[in-house]
Design an enzyme around this catalytic site. Structure first.
Site, PDB file in Angstrom:
ATOM      1  N   ASP A   1      -5.336  -3.488  -2.304  1.00  0.00           N
ATOM      2  CA  ASP A   1      -6.738  -3.394  -1.955  1.00  0.00           C
ATOM      3  C   ASP A   1      -6.803  -3.537  -3.380  1.00  0.00           C
ATOM      4  OD1 ASP A   1      -5.251  -1.035  -2.450  1.00  0.00           O
ATOM      5  OD2 ASP A   1      -7.248   0.546  -2.546  1.00  0.00           O
TER       6      ASP A   1
ATOM      7  N   ASP B   1      -0.923 -11.871   5.457  1.00  0.00           N
ATOM      8  CA  ASP B   1      -2.007 -12.288   6.528  1.00  0.00           C
ATOM      9  C   ASP B   1      -3.509 -11.737   5.947  1.00  0.00           C
ATOM     10  OD1 ASP B   1      -2.876 -13.518   8.136  1.00  0.00           O
ATOM     11  OD2 ASP B   1      -2.616 -12.254   9.673  1.00  0.00           O
TER      12      ASP B   1
ATOM     13  N   LYS C   1       1.074  -1.276  -0.076  1.00  0.00           N
ATOM     14  CA  LYS C   1      -0.055  -0.328   0.407  1.00  0.00           C
ATOM     15  C   LYS C   1       1.069   1.567   0.044  1.00  0.00           C
ATOM     16  CE  LYS C   1      -4.248   1.291   0.227  1.00  0.00           C
ATOM     17  NZ  LYS C   1      -4.878   2.104  -1.118  1.00  0.00           N
TER      18      LYS C   1
END
Length: 425
Positions: free
Chosen positions: A288, A312, A231
Site C-alpha cells: 500500500d 498486477d 503486505k
C-alpha cells in the site's frame, strides 16, 4: 514434432537450449518464432508489430521466420468452437522456446479462468516482467514522467491466481467452511450466510526463483536496487514469507559485495542503510505504501519483485504514470523460455478499424529481442518508436491528447516506425 493445423515456416532454424538451468539458449540469425495474433485488436496490432520487428531484425543482419499459432477466437475458428487453447499451440511454444502474442479474451464457459494465465502456468513461465519507461512525446498525467524507469517482476503461477476457490452456495464451499471453523479453530471469523472462499498459496520455491530472477536482472543490467513489495504486516504467513524467503536469497546466495540485503528495510528509510559500493541493494516495502512512493519518489526505485496480485496492481499503476497501458510492454519468463505479450486487453470494439495502437506489442518485441541477445535491434526499436511518437505521428489514442499531432492508422504508424528504423540503422 509434426503439426496438423499450424503453419510451419519453410525456412529458419529452431532456438535451442544450451543450459536450461541457467536460462541459456542458442539463437540463430534466422530463428523460427511462434506468434499468436490474438483477439480483438490483435488482428490489427499483430501484423503491424510483425512488420516493425522484421524491419529491425533485417536492419541488424537477421531474419525472423514467423510460425502462426492460434488461441482464443482464431483457435475456435480453426479447430472447433470448443477449442480455445489447442495442444498444438502450447507444444509449439514449448518446442521453439521463444514466442510473442497479442491480447486474448477468454469466452464465458471456455473451461479456463484466463487463457493468458493458462499459458503461463502450463509452460511454467513463472516471472511476468514489465519494463516501464517513458517515451518522449507521450502524454502523461505526471509532472516528470521521465523519472519512471522501473522493471516489475511479478510471480506468475501462484497466489490468488492459482484459482483455488469455491463458489458461495455450493457443497464444496460449505465443506471448506466447516473444516476452517471446526478443524482449524477459526469459528469467529467468517460471517453467516452465503460465502465464497479462496486459498492463497505462496511457496518458498515460487518466491525464491522469482526474487532470484529479479536480482540477476538487476546485476546484469546495472540496476542499483531490488524492492520486494508485499503486505506481510497483515498476511504474515503468505506475503510475509514471500519477503522472508526473498531476503534469504539476497543474504545467502550472493556475495556481500555484489548483493546487500538491507536489514529491517521494511521499516527504515533507504538513506539510513549503509550500502557497499557497487552492490545491488535488496529491500522490502509494503504494497500500500509502495503505490504512494511510486508517484512521490519515482526515481528512487529500479526493480520491483512481488507476488502475483500485487504485481498486477503495481505494474498497471506504473504504466499509467508513463501514459497508459497502450504503450506498456511485457513478457513471461521460465527456464530457457519466454513469451512476450503487451499489457493491454483485446478492446473488441476497436477491432478491424485500423486505429489501434501497436506500440505495446512492438515494445514487447523489443523485450523479446533483449532476451534473444539482439541488443542492437532492441535499441533500434526503442529509438525508432520514440522518434515516431516525438514527431507527433501517432495513432488516435495519443493524437487526441497531442496538440498538432498527426493521426495515423495502425498500418501507417507501423510504416512510419519502419522508415525511422531505416534512417537510424
Amino acid at each position: 514434432m509434426s503439426y496438423d493445423k499450424v503453419e510451419v515456416p519453410d525456412s529458419g532454424q529452431k532456438i535451442e537450449v544450451k543450459d536450461e538451468e541457467n536460462d541459456e539458449i542458442y539463437v540463430p540469425d534466422d530463428p523460427i518464432i511462434p506468434i499468436i495474433h490474438g483477439d480483438g485488436i490483435g488482428q490489427d496490432v499483430a501484423p503491424a508489430a510483425r512488420k516493425v520487428l522484421d524491419a529491425a531484425a533485417e536492419a541488424t543482419g537477421r531474419n525472423i521466420s514467423w510460425m502462426r499459432l492460434y488461441a482464443g477466437q482464431s483457435a475456435r475458428d480453426r479447430y472447433g468452437e470448443d477449442v480455445n487453447l489447442p495442444d498444438e499451440t502450447v507444444e509449439a511454444i514449448r518446442e521453439h522456446r521463444v514466442a510473442i502474442k497479442g491480447p486474448l479474451t477468454t469466452p464465458v464457459g471456455a473451461g479456463y479462468r484466463s487463457l493468458n494465465v493458462a499459458l503461463r502456468q502450463t509452460l511454467d513461465l513463472f516471472a511476468n516482467v514489465r519494463p516501464t519507461y517513458y517515451l518522449d512525446g507521450v502524454p502523461s498525467p505526471m509532472k516528470a514522467p521521465e523519472e519512471m524507469d522501473m522493471v516489475t517482476f511479478r510471480e506468475n503461477t501462484e497466489d490468488v491466481y492459482a484459482g483455488i476457490e469455491w463458489e458461495a452456495g455450493t457443497d464444496e464451499v460449505e465443506q471448506v467452511r466447516d473444516f476452517v471453523e471446526d478443524e482449524m479453530d477459526f469459528d469467529d471469523v467468517m460471517h453467516d450466510g452465503p460465502i465464497g472462499i479462496g486459498i492463497k498459496p505462496i511457496s518458498e520455491k515460487g518466491s525464491k526463483r522469482l526474487v532470484r530472477r529479479a536480482i540477476d536482472y538487476a546485476i546484469e543490467h546495472d540496476r542499483d536496487k531490488v524492492t520486494l513489495v508485499h503486505k506481510g504486516n497483515i498476511m504474515k504467513f503468505t506475503e510475509g514469507q514471500f519477503g522472508d524467503w526473498g531476503m534469504e536469497v539476497a543474504d545467502e546466495e550472493y556475495p556481500d559485495d555484489e548483493v546487500f540485503a538491507a536489514p529491517d528495510s521494511l521499516w527504515e528509510e533507504q538513506d539510513e542503510v549503509d550500502i557497499p559500493e557497487d552492490a545491488v541493494m535488496v529491500e522490502e516495502r509494503l504494497a500500500d505504501a509502495m503505490l504512494q512512493w511510486m508517484q512521490l519518489r519515482t526515481d528512487e526505485f529500479d526493480v520491483l519483485a512481488m507476488p502475483n496480485l500485487n504485481g498486477d496492481y503495481l505494474s498497471d499503476a506504473a504504466g499509467a504514470q508513463i501514459g497508459g497501458l497502450g504503450i506498456a510492454p511485457g513478457g513471461n519468463f521460465g527456464k530457457a523460455r519466454m513469451l512476450a505479450e503487451p499489457v493491454h486487453g483485446s478492446a473488441p470494439k476497436r477491432a478491424g478499424q485500423n486505429m489501434a495502437n501497436p506500440t505495446a506489442l512492438i515494445l514487447s518485441g523489443r523485450l523479446m529481442f533483449d532476451y534473444l541477445g539482439w541488443d542492437e535491434a532492441a535499441d533500434l526499436l526503442h529509438d525508432a518508436v520514440e522518434e515516431t511518437i516525438s514527431s507527433g505521428k501517432v495513432t488516435y489514442d495519443l493524437e487526441r491528447q497531442i496538440e498538432g499531432g498527426e493521426k495515423l492508422g495502425t498500418d501507417e504508424y507501423a510504416d512510419a516506425i519502419c522508415e525511422n528504423i531505416e534512417r537510424l540503422a
